[in-house]
Structure formats: structure tokens, C-alpha cells
Design a protein around this motif. Structure first.
Motif, PDB file in Angstrom:
ATOM      1  N   LYS A 289      -4.973   0.342  -2.485  1.00  0.00           N
ATOM      2  CA  LYS A 289      -5.909   0.526  -1.368  1.00  0.00           C
ATOM      3  C   LYS A 289      -7.357   0.553  -1.848  1.00  0.00           C
ATOM      4  O   LYS A 289      -8.269   0.237  -1.100  1.00  0.00           O
TER       5      LYS A 289
ATOM      6  N   PRO B   6      -0.075   3.057  -3.783  1.00  0.00           N
ATOM      7  CA  PRO B   6      -1.275   3.534  -3.070  1.00  0.00           C
ATOM      8  C   PRO B   6      -2.592   3.177  -3.756  1.00  0.00           C
ATOM      9  O   PRO B   6      -3.606   3.009  -3.084  1.00  0.00           O
TER      10      PRO B   6
ATOM     11  N   HIS C 286       0.831  -1.212   0.000  1.00  0.00           N
ATOM     12  CA  HIS C 286       0.000   0.000   0.000  1.00  0.00           C
ATOM     13  C   HIS C 286       0.863   1.259   0.000  1.00  0.00           C
ATOM     14  O   HIS C 286       0.472   2.269  -0.573  1.00  0.00           O
TER      15      HIS C 286
END
Length: 75
Positions: free
Chosen positions: A41, A38, A34
Motif C-alpha cells: 500500500k 500490506p 494489499h
């Protein structure tokens, strides 16, 4: 540790396979993924360790092969 990614997960990561340092648990691995990617997510996916799907926070043996599996359907 070898990480194999499939479908949309591979698209987000930008390649179907990663080589990373060993992580002791799936929770720590997810934190790393994550942080590095990103966009993960926002996507649901399952984790398999040595070809066995795991749930929750599971241990990862040294040198294990981990697969990131997008949701799939079938009949």
C-alpha cells in the motif's frame, strides 16, 4: 494466474513470482495483494497484463500473466 514481481515489489512479496487463483479485474487483484502484503500500500507500481501495461480497473483474462512493475526511469 501467474504474477511476476520486479524490484522492490518482489522484495516486499518475498519472491519474484506468485501463483494465485484467477482474478477477474486488476482492482480485485490489488485488493487481494494489499490484504496479503500490506506494505504494498505504501509503494507505487504499475500492472501489466500479458505484457501490456494497464491503467485503472482492467479486466484480466483467465490464465493471464500479470506483472507488478515498480516505477522506472530512463532516458
Amino acid at each position: 494466474m501467474k504474477i511476476l514481481a520486479f524490484g522492490k515489489i518482489a522484495e516486499i512479496i518475498g519472491k519474484p513470482q506468485l501463483e494465485v487463483d484467477d482474478f477477474p479485474t486488476t482492482e480485485i487483484l490489488l485488493g487481494y495483494l494489499h490484504q496479503q502484503y500490506p506494505a504494498l500500500k505504501n509503494h507505487k507500481f504499475s500492472i501489466a497484463v500479458n505484457k501490456k501495461q494497464v491503467n485503472g480497473n482492467a479486466p484480466i483474462a483467465l490464465g493471464a500473466e500479470v506483472a507488478l512493475l515498480p516505477p522506472f526511469s530512463g532516458g
